[in-house]
Design a protein around this motif. Structure first.
Motif, short mmCIF file in Angstrom:
data_model
loop_
_atom_site.label_atom_id
_atom_site.label_comp_id
_atom_site.label_asym_id
_atom_site.label_seq_id
_atom_site.Cartn_x
_atom_site.Cartn_y
_atom_site.Cartn_z
N LEU A 250 0.87 -1.19 0.00
CA LEU A 250 0.00 0.00 0.00
C LEU A 250 0.89 1.23 0.00
N VAL A 276 -9.93 3.02 0.17
CA VAL A 276 -8.77 2.17 0.44
C VAL A 276 -9.24 0.85 1.08
N ALA A 279 -10.45 -1.28 -1.66
CA ALA A 279 -9.33 -1.76 -2.48
C ALA A 279 -8.64 -2.94 -1.79
N LEU A 280 -8.43 -2.81 -0.46
CA LEU A 280 -7.77 -3.91 0.26
C LEU A 280 -8.69 -5.13 0.34
N THR A 283 -8.98 -6.98 -3.20
CA THR A 283 -7.74 -7.35 -3.88
C THR A 283 -7.15 -8.56 -3.17
N VAL A 289 -1.99 -1.70 -3.85
CA VAL A 289 -2.94 -0.58 -3.83
C VAL A 289 -2.12 0.72 -3.83
N VAL A 304 -7.61 5.95 -6.15
CA VAL A 304 -7.16 4.76 -5.42
C VAL A 304 -7.17 3.62 -6.45
N ASP A 306 -6.16 -0.29 -7.57
CA ASP A 306 -5.77 -1.60 -7.03
C ASP A 306 -5.58 -2.61 -8.15
N THR A 368 -10.05 1.30 -10.40
CA THR A 368 -9.57 2.63 -10.04
C THR A 368 -10.76 3.49 -9.63
#
Ligand SMILES: Nc1ncnc2c1ncn2[C@@H]1O[C@H](COP(=O)(O)OP(=O)(O)OP(=O)(O)O)[C@@H](O)[C@H]1O
Ligand SMILES: [Mg+2]
Length: 377
Positions: A250, A276, A279-280, A283, A289, A304, A306, A368
């Motif tokens: 990250l 975020v 994204a975490l 993914t 990320v 953001v 990923d 994105t």
């Protein structure tokens, strides 16, 4: 009677027509009274007053002109009274028709607003004409349409919320019944599972409360110049442990000369947290990320990016609608989102006068999420 007139627009209009007619008739009577002697003399070639004196002086034989004048006046008055009576009757009928014509659309509007008050939002008023009443009917229809939409949203929301609440509740109830019946073992894992569902329920209730607050715009916005890099680094710090635990990278990629943006620091942090966090969450382990920022005219775009599971194109435009999830079962397994995070993010960004959008090359191609903020100064 006075009360009846006060309470009925038609009666008010009718009586005002009547008053206008009576005033007209009075003026007509008075005007003829003063103008007739003059006109009579002019047309007869002598003045009735002087003619009278002159003719009286001349003897009875020549007293014809005054008699003629009074006969003329009597017949004129008679004709005037008859004409006024006839005109009055026609005026009454015409006034009745006219006042009814004007009051009719008002009556229709009244009936329609009563139906709306009864909850029948689908009713519309037929708009005729472009005068003030026509405009009123048009505005009325717009209002009815808005109310219908709000009512529809309310029903949808209630349906969605009950559905969302039912899922964890059913799971908790099922586990508890299993425990009571002895089907489920009373192990720490079982309790852990129940605790997780209860936690999910609590999170959902918190999210719903936050959603209702941002949807109603019911929160203060403390907008001032803030540094994008501070915002981004705070977010990265917040998620560093989580990213590390998942074996993910990250990081941020920001140009050195970024100007300050106009934002409420806490609210934009909330937006970054949602993006975020997603994204975490979406993914797989070992992914990446990145938070990017770039200047476009008088705006700063913050993205953001990923390398995660990606989003099929047909879903992109719906992501910011509440309770929308690309794959409900997948997102539940992947940590149990309820599809509110992006809706809150959209409201917060729009409250700053910015925009938010999602892009993805498709499934497995990463995603994105970009939002804009205005540059300060
Ligand atoms: N980075 C991402 N990659 C892939 N899909 C995403 C990503 N971010 C969001 N999505 C999809 O968009 C949906 C909506 O996201 P949103 O954040 O609104 O809800 P959520 O994450 O499911 O739940 P929560 O309300 O807890 O945030 C997600 O369910 C997921 O399907
Ligand atoms: Mg989310």
């Amino acid at each position: 009677m006075i009360n009846f007139i006060r309470q009925h627009l038609g009666a008010k209009l009718f009586f005002s027509y009547m008053v206008v007619m009576l005033v007209g008739a009075g003026v007509l009577g008075l005007a003829t009274r003063f103008t007739i002697p003059e006109a009579f003399t002019r047309h007869m070639g002598s003045r009735p007053g002087t003619g009278l004196g002159m003719m009286q002086g001349l003897g009875t034989g020549s007293g014809m002109l005054p008699t003629l004048f009074s006969n003329f006046q009597a017949s004129f008055n008679e004709a005037l009274v008859l004409a006024l009576l006839a005109a009055g009757m026609v005026a009454v009928v015409v006034s009745l028709l006219l006042s009814r014509g004007i009051v009719a659309p008002v009556r229709i509007l009244t009936a329609a607003s009563r139906r709306i008050a009864d909850g029948q939002y689908g009713k519309r008023v037929l708009t005729a004409g472009t005068d003030e009443l026509g405009q009123l009917a048009h505005s009325f229809n717009q209002m009815a349409e808005k109310l219908e939409q709000v009512e529809l949203m309310r029903r949808e929301l209630l349906g969605d919320v009950s559905h969302e609440l039912r899922t964890p509740l059913t799971a908790i109830k099922g586990s508890m019944e299993g425990l009571i019946d002895g089907i489920l073992p009373a192990t720490p894992e079982t309790y852990q599972q129940i605790h997780q569902e209860a936690d999910r329920l609590a999170r959902l209730v918190d999210d719903l409360q936050e959603l209702s607050r941002v949807e109603a715009g019911n929160y203060p916005l403390d907008i001032r110049p803030v540094s994008v890099s501070t915002l981004v680094h705070t977010s990265i710090k917040r998620f560093a442990a989580q990213a590390q635990a998942k074996g993910m990278e990250l990081r941020s990629d920001l140009p050195a000369d970024l100007p300050l943006v106009l934002a409420d620091q806490d609210r934009i942090s909330q937006v970054l947290t949602n993006l975020v966090g997603n994204a975490l969450q979406y993914t797989p382990e070992g992914g990446k990320v990145t938070i990017l920022s770039i200047r476009h005219g008088d705006e700063i775009h913050i993205s953001v990016v990923d390398t995660g599971i990606g989003i099929p194109t047909e879903h992109l435009q719906h992501l910011f609608t509440r309770f929308y999830r690309v794959d409900k079962s997948r997102s539940r397994q992947a940590g149990g989102g309820s599809g509110i995070g992006l809706t809150i993010a959209r409201h917060l960004v729009e409250a700053h006068g910015g925009r938010i959008r999602a892009e993805s090359g498709g499934e497995g191609q990463g995603s994105t999420f970009t939002f804009t903020l205005k540059i300060a100064g």
